[in-house]
Write a protein that holds these residues in place. Structure first.
Motif, PDB file in Angstrom:
ATOM      1  N   GLN A   2       0.854  -1.187   0.000  1.00 33.38           N
ATOM      2  CA  GLN A   2       0.000   0.000   0.000  1.00 33.38           C
ATOM      3  C   GLN A   2       0.891   1.238   0.000  1.00 33.38           C
ATOM      4  OE1 GLN A   2      -2.427   0.378   3.503  1.00 33.38           O
ATOM      5  NE2 GLN A   2      -3.670   2.021   2.693  1.00 33.38           N
ATOM      6  N   VAL A   3       0.683   2.118  -0.967  1.00 35.93           N
ATOM      7  CA  VAL A   3       1.487   3.333  -1.079  1.00 35.93           C
ATOM      8  C   VAL A   3       0.647   4.536  -0.664  1.00 35.93           C
ATOM      9  CG1 VAL A   3       2.832   4.816  -2.613  1.00 35.93           C
ATOM     10  CG2 VAL A   3       2.846   2.332  -2.953  1.00 35.93           C
ATOM     11  N   LYS A   4       1.174   5.306   0.273  1.00 34.59           N
ATOM     12  CA  LYS A   4       0.488   6.515   0.734  1.00 34.59           C
ATOM     13  C   LYS A   4       1.394   7.720   0.472  1.00 34.59           C
ATOM     14  CE  LYS A   4      -1.971   4.135   4.494  1.00 34.59           C
ATOM     15  NZ  LYS A   4      -2.276   4.154   5.951  1.00 34.59           N
ATOM     16  N   VAL A   5       0.839   8.741  -0.138  1.00 33.33           N
ATOM     17  CA  VAL A   5       1.615   9.930  -0.492  1.00 33.33           C
ATOM     18  C   VAL A   5       1.076  11.129   0.294  1.00 33.33           C
ATOM     19  CG1 VAL A   5       2.351  11.455  -2.357  1.00 33.33           C
ATOM     20  CG2 VAL A   5       2.052   8.999  -2.798  1.00 33.33           C
ATOM     21  N   PHE A   6       2.000  11.884   0.867  1.00 31.29           N
ATOM     22  CA  PHE A   6       1.655  13.035   1.701  1.00 31.29           C
ATOM     23  C   PHE A   6       2.231  14.318   1.108  1.00 31.29           C
ATOM     24  CE2 PHE A   6       1.564   9.222   4.181  1.00 31.29           C
ATOM     25  CZ  PHE A   6       0.412   9.340   4.940  1.00 31.29           C
ATOM     26  N   LEU A 194       8.086   1.316   4.770  1.00 29.09           N
ATOM     27  CA  LEU A 194       9.153   2.083   4.129  1.00 29.09           C
ATOM     28  C   LEU A 194       8.774   3.549   4.152  1.00 29.09           C
ATOM     29  CD1 LEU A 194      11.745   2.351   2.317  1.00 29.09           C
ATOM     30  CD2 LEU A 194      10.188   2.245   0.367  1.00 29.09           C
ATOM     31  N   ILE A 195       9.719   4.401   4.538  1.00 31.43           N
ATOM     32  CA  ILE A 195       9.500   5.841   4.490  1.00 31.43           C
ATOM     33  C   ILE A 195      10.578   6.474   3.615  1.00 31.43           C
ATOM     34  CG2 ILE A 195       8.311   5.991   6.708  1.00 31.43           C
ATOM     35  CD1 ILE A 195      10.906   6.874   8.006  1.00 31.43           C
ATOM     36  N   GLN A 207      11.954   2.912  -9.322  1.00 38.36           N
ATOM     37  CA  GLN A 207      12.595   1.666  -9.727  1.00 38.36           C
ATOM     38  C   GLN A 207      12.232   0.531  -8.769  1.00 38.36           C
ATOM     39  OE1 GLN A 207      16.853   1.994 -10.027  1.00 38.36           O
ATOM     40  NE2 GLN A 207      17.122  -0.073 -10.839  1.00 38.36           N
ATOM     41  N   SER A 208      12.197   0.834  -7.483  1.00 37.44           N
ATOM     42  CA  SER A 208      11.912  -0.194  -6.469  1.00 37.44           C
ATOM     43  C   SER A 208      10.472  -0.666  -6.498  1.00 37.44           C
ATOM     44  CB  SER A 208      12.242   0.339  -5.072  1.00 37.44           C
ATOM     45  OG  SER A 208      13.612   0.683  -4.968  1.00 37.44           O
ATOM     46  N   LEU A 209       9.548   0.259  -6.695  1.00 36.82           N
ATOM     47  CA  LEU A 209       8.127  -0.072  -6.582  1.00 36.82           C
ATOM     48  C   LEU A 209       7.472  -0.426  -7.909  1.00 36.82           C
ATOM     49  CD1 LEU A 209       6.926   2.586  -3.975  1.00 36.82           C
ATOM     50  CD2 LEU A 209       7.994   0.352  -3.598  1.00 36.82           C
ATOM     51  N   GLN A 223       7.540  -5.100  -3.438  1.00 38.31           N
ATOM     52  CA  GLN A 223       6.486  -5.455  -4.385  1.00 38.31           C
ATOM     53  C   GLN A 223       5.905  -6.833  -4.089  1.00 38.31           C
ATOM     54  OE1 GLN A 223       7.077  -4.593  -8.620  1.00 38.31           O
ATOM     55  NE2 GLN A 223       9.005  -3.596  -8.077  1.00 38.31           N
ATOM     56  N   THR A 224       6.655  -7.673  -3.388  1.00 37.27           N
ATOM     57  CA  THR A 224       6.202  -9.031  -3.074  1.00 37.27           C
ATOM     58  C   THR A 224       5.490  -9.102  -1.726  1.00 37.27           C
ATOM     59  OG1 THR A 224       8.211  -9.763  -1.896  1.00 37.27           O
ATOM     60  CG2 THR A 224       8.256  -9.849  -4.306  1.00 37.27           C
ATOM     61  N   LEU A 225       5.436  -7.985  -1.001  1.00 34.10           N
ATOM     62  CA  LEU A 225       4.862  -7.977   0.348  1.00 34.10           C
ATOM     63  C   LEU A 225       3.514  -7.255   0.329  1.00 34.10           C
ATOM     64  CD1 LEU A 225       8.094  -7.066   2.386  1.00 34.10           C
ATOM     65  CD2 LEU A 225       7.280  -9.316   1.641  1.00 34.10           C
ATOM     66  N   GLN A 226       2.453  -8.019   0.289  1.00 33.57           N
ATOM     67  CA  GLN A 226       1.125  -7.417   0.222  1.00 33.57           C
ATOM     68  C   GLN A 226       0.813  -6.580   1.456  1.00 33.57           C
ATOM     69  OE1 GLN A 226      -1.770 -10.515  -0.495  1.00 33.57           O
ATOM     70  NE2 GLN A 226      -1.213 -10.720  -2.652  1.00 33.57           N
ATOM     71  N   HIS A 227       1.433  -6.915   2.574  1.00 29.69           N
ATOM     72  CA  HIS A 227       1.128  -6.227   3.826  1.00 29.69           C
ATOM     73  C   HIS A 227       2.037  -5.027   4.079  1.00 29.69           C
ATOM     74  CE1 HIS A 227       4.413  -8.944   4.591  1.00 29.69           C
ATOM     75  NE2 HIS A 227       4.484  -8.694   5.882  1.00 29.69           N
ATOM     76  N   ALA A 228       2.933  -4.720   3.130  1.00 26.73           N
ATOM     77  CA  ALA A 228       3.846  -3.586   3.312  1.00 26.73           C
ATOM     78  C   ALA A 228       3.118  -2.258   3.124  1.00 26.73           C
ATOM     79  CB  ALA A 228       5.001  -3.684   2.329  1.00 26.73           C
ATOM     80  N   VAL A 229       3.584  -1.240   3.871  1.00 30.41           N
ATOM     81  CA  VAL A 229       3.040   0.109   3.755  1.00 30.41           C
ATOM     82  C   VAL A 229       4.186   1.047   3.404  1.00 30.41           C
ATOM     83  CG1 VAL A 229       1.753   1.958   4.890  1.00 30.41           C
ATOM     84  CG2 VAL A 229       1.309  -0.437   5.518  1.00 30.41           C
ATOM     85  N   ILE A 230       4.023   1.794   2.329  1.00 27.01           N
ATOM     86  CA  ILE A 230       5.057   2.737   1.883  1.00 27.01           C
ATOM     87  C   ILE A 230       4.509   4.143   2.054  1.00 27.01           C
ATOM     88  CG2 ILE A 230       6.361   3.579  -0.089  1.00 27.01           C
ATOM     89  CD1 ILE A 230       5.294  -0.028  -0.021  1.00 27.01           C
ATOM     90  N   LEU A 231       5.220   4.966   2.816  1.00 30.67           N
ATOM     91  CA  LEU A 231       4.809   6.347   3.049  1.00 30.67           C
ATOM     92  C   LEU A 231       5.837   7.277   2.415  1.00 30.67           C
ATOM     93  CD1 LEU A 231       4.178   4.587   5.901  1.00 30.67           C
ATOM     94  CD2 LEU A 231       2.887   6.671   6.334  1.00 30.67           C
ATOM     95  N   LEU A 232       5.352   8.154   1.522  1.00 28.08           N
ATOM     96  CA  LEU A 232       6.217   9.043   0.769  1.00 28.08           C
ATOM     97  C   LEU A 232       5.685  10.469   0.832  1.00 28.08           C
ATOM     98  CD1 LEU A 232       6.238   6.877  -2.500  1.00 28.08           C
ATOM     99  CD2 LEU A 232       7.938   6.765  -0.658  1.00 28.08           C
TER     100      LEU A 232
END
Length: 243
Positions: A2-6, A194-195, A207-209, A223-232
């Motif tokens: 899940q990618v969240k952008v702030f 990931l922040i 490139q990573s995502l 990309q292989t971790l469905q439960h990962a949260v990416i905050l950018l």
């Protein structure tokens, strides 16, 4: 994932601190991993403020460190221990129940890795593991080429890590190696986070995502971790093409 952008760095930092607070409210004895570096500084400030105001209770939780420069400890300006001591632990009115950090001066680094692995396993794994990202896609000190299935391990530093790492020190410092939690720890963490902030990270984030999943780009494991949260923040997300 899940990618969240702030909108900006502070909004992102507050959101990460809120995630930690929510985790501790739901499980007060959580085991959490924090990184050092530029990215988490704002998050730690918000977390310290919340803890000292009584809005977050850290007294029952446990922290484990992400990584360390070999040969350094909390007395070395620029070390990960120094960073966490001065940006988190020294500022808290109430200390966490447990703090377990790498001894990067240990005579046997492999044994030190086994100690950390055993500690995490005995706790039932990491409840939350927060990482930043290097310009070469490293997470912690898992450099390009690191297998995805490693737990804690000594790491040979990439040239760009040695170069960029100089910014944490008052003068040019010889960095001989690292010791780090592994990408398998991230994959097995109940909440991998990931922040990243700043336009300089936009290329490696894209490139990573959105690029090929491969060990040459360690952060592509996300990309292989469905439960990962990416905050950018918006600048760090500016290279992404997908909504």
């Amino acid at each position: 994932m899940q990618v969240k952008v702030f909108s900006d760095y502070d909004a992102m930092s507050k959101a990460v601190a809120d995630m930690v607070a929510k985790q501790l409210a739901e499980k007060p004895d959580s085991l959490i991993c924090f990184p050092s570096g530029d990215s988490p500084t704002g998050m730690l400030k918000h977390l310290v403020d919340a803890a000292n105001n009584g809005d977050v209770d850290l007294s029952k939780c446990a922290f484990v460190g992400l990584d360390e420069w070999v040969g350094m400890d909390e007395n070395d300006f620029g070390s990960c221990k120094y960073y966490l001591k001065h940006n988190l632990f020294d500022k808290l009115l109430t200390q966490p129940k447990e703090v377990t950090l790498f001894d990067a001066k240990a005579p046997d680094l492999e044994a030190e890795c086994k100690r950390i692995n055993k500690y995490i396993a005995a706790k039932g794994g990491l409840d939350m593991m927060i990482v930043g990202i290097g310009m070469n896609g490293h997470l912690g000190l898992n450099e390009p080429g690191t297998p995805f299935d490693l737990y804690a391990h000594p790491a040979e530093l990439a040239p760009i890590t040695i170069e960029v790492g100089q910014k944490y020190f008052k003068s040019e410092t010889k960095l001989t190696g690292g010791i780090t939690l592994g990408l398998r720890h991230l994959a097995e963490s109940k909440i991998p986070v990931l922040i990243a902030s700043g336009e300089k990270k936009a290329g490696i984030i894209a490139q990573s995502l959105e690029g090929e999943v491969c060990k040459d780009v360690p952060a592509s494991i996300l990309q292989t971790l469905q439960h990962a949260v990416i905050l950018l923040d918006e600048p760090a997300a500016s290279g992404l093409t997908k909504e």
